[in-house]
Design a protein around this motif. Structure first.
Motif, PDB file in Angstrom:
ATOM      1  N   CYS A  28     -22.210 -12.631  -3.320  1.00 63.92           N
ATOM      2  CA  CYS A  28     -21.206 -11.606  -3.639  1.00 63.92           C
ATOM      3  C   CYS A  28     -20.619 -11.094  -2.331  1.00 63.92           C
ATOM      4  O   CYS A  28     -21.354 -10.675  -1.445  1.00 63.92           O
ATOM      5  CB  CYS A  28     -21.855 -10.467  -4.409  1.00 63.92           C
ATOM      6  SG  CYS A  28     -20.733  -9.114  -4.855  1.00 63.92           S
ATOM      7  N   LEU A  69     -14.380  -8.953  -5.446  1.00 66.59           N
ATOM      8  CA  LEU A  69     -13.409  -9.871  -6.052  1.00 66.59           C
ATOM      9  C   LEU A  69     -12.725 -10.751  -5.013  1.00 66.59           C
ATOM     10  O   LEU A  69     -12.270 -11.852  -5.339  1.00 66.59           O
ATOM     11  CB  LEU A  69     -12.353  -9.087  -6.836  1.00 66.59           C
ATOM     12  CG  LEU A  69     -12.851  -8.385  -8.094  1.00 66.59           C
ATOM     13  CD1 LEU A  69     -11.728  -7.565  -8.717  1.00 66.59           C
ATOM     14  CD2 LEU A  69     -13.421  -9.361  -9.098  1.00 66.59           C
ATOM     15  N   HIS A  72     -13.607 -14.431  -4.806  1.00 65.21           N
ATOM     16  CA  HIS A  72     -13.371 -15.292  -5.962  1.00 65.21           C
ATOM     17  C   HIS A  72     -11.917 -15.744  -6.005  1.00 65.21           C
ATOM     18  O   HIS A  72     -11.017 -14.916  -6.165  1.00 65.21           O
ATOM     19  CB  HIS A  72     -13.717 -14.541  -7.253  1.00 65.21           C
ATOM     20  CG  HIS A  72     -15.164 -14.196  -7.343  1.00 65.21           C
ATOM     21  ND1 HIS A  72     -16.092 -15.057  -7.872  1.00 65.21           N
ATOM     22  CD2 HIS A  72     -15.840 -13.088  -6.949  1.00 65.21           C
ATOM     23  CE1 HIS A  72     -17.289 -14.499  -7.806  1.00 65.21           C
ATOM     24  NE2 HIS A  72     -17.166 -13.308  -7.245  1.00 65.21           N
ATOM     25  N   LEU A 118     -11.329 -12.606 -13.439  1.00 65.77           N
ATOM     26  CA  LEU A 118     -12.677 -13.042 -13.126  1.00 65.77           C
ATOM     27  C   LEU A 118     -13.417 -13.321 -14.425  1.00 65.77           C
ATOM     28  O   LEU A 118     -13.436 -12.491 -15.333  1.00 65.77           O
ATOM     29  CB  LEU A 118     -13.417 -11.964 -12.328  1.00 65.77           C
ATOM     30  CG  LEU A 118     -14.783 -12.385 -11.807  1.00 65.77           C
ATOM     31  CD1 LEU A 118     -14.617 -13.369 -10.650  1.00 65.77           C
ATOM     32  CD2 LEU A 118     -15.571 -11.181 -11.356  1.00 65.77           C
ATOM     33  N   LEU A 152     -18.664 -10.292 -13.400  1.00 67.28           N
ATOM     34  CA  LEU A 152     -19.137 -10.349 -12.020  1.00 67.28           C
ATOM     35  C   LEU A 152     -20.664 -10.315 -11.979  1.00 67.28           C
ATOM     36  O   LEU A 152     -21.290 -11.062 -11.216  1.00 67.28           O
ATOM     37  CB  LEU A 152     -18.541  -9.201 -11.198  1.00 67.28           C
ATOM     38  CG  LEU A 152     -18.896  -9.159  -9.720  1.00 67.28           C
ATOM     39  CD1 LEU A 152     -18.511 -10.443  -8.998  1.00 67.28           C
ATOM     40  CD2 LEU A 152     -18.213  -7.953  -9.058  1.00 67.28           C
TER      41      LEU A 152
END
Length: 175
Positions: A28, A69, A72, A118, A152
């Motif tokens: 992450c 985010l 991604h 996402l 997520l």
């Protein structure tokens, strides 16, 4: 040549803080998430690690979720990291019309919500991801933010489980 053993939880716990931080940041891209997860180490069980990861994510402010985010790429865009490439593998071989529709809907989603669409893409076809995207465009911003956070969390869990299952040398080099 014998196969490398999996990193496992024991191997993860034995790494230096810097090495673990590096691996967590590969899961992450929120440095705050990675630091706060690491603060719970050493972990007694895999579930303890996964639960900590979930709790930390749930407590992150929206600005830090936005940083997460950033790690991604758009669904259907060229993945910029090995984890996303593996997770979006089915999209890369999709028909051109499906890829084009994903690109259009991604732009529509970003215009409406202000961040990348996402979804936990592992094991899902491009057509399925497009259908989910189309459906989620009907969400109001508050609902969609909750859905995105949930997705997520699923991605983070999947990546943590995969990290622990990877051979030691591969886990160390994927960060």
């Amino acid at each position: 040549m014998p196969a490398q053993p999996a990193l496992g939880l024991g191997g993860f716990n034995q790494l230096t803080d810097r090495q673990r931080m590096n691996l967590l940041f590969g899961v992450c891209s929120s440095t705050i998430w990675a630091r706060r997860v690491l603060a719970g180490a050493p972990f007694r069980t895999v579930d303890a690690l996964l639960d900590r990861a979930d709790r930390v994510l749930a407590e992150l402010p929206d600005a830090e979720i936005d940083a997460a985010l950033d790690g991604h790429p758009r669904i259907g865009a060229r993945p910029d990291n090995p984890a996303s490439a593996r997770e979006q593998a089915a999209v890369q071989v999709a028909q051109d019309d499906v890829k084009a529709a994903l690109a259009v809907k991604n732009r529509e989603y970003e215009a409406k919500f202000g961040y990348v669409y996402l979804v936990c893409a592992s094991g899902r076809s491009a057509e399925e991801l497009l259908a989910i995207l189309t459906e989620r465009l009907d969400n109001d911003p508050e609902t969609e933010r909750r859905v995105m956070r949930s997705e997520l969390a699923k991605i983070n869990r999947l990546r943590l489980e995969r990290l622990l299952a990877e051979p030691v040398a591969q886990a160390g080099s994927s960060a």
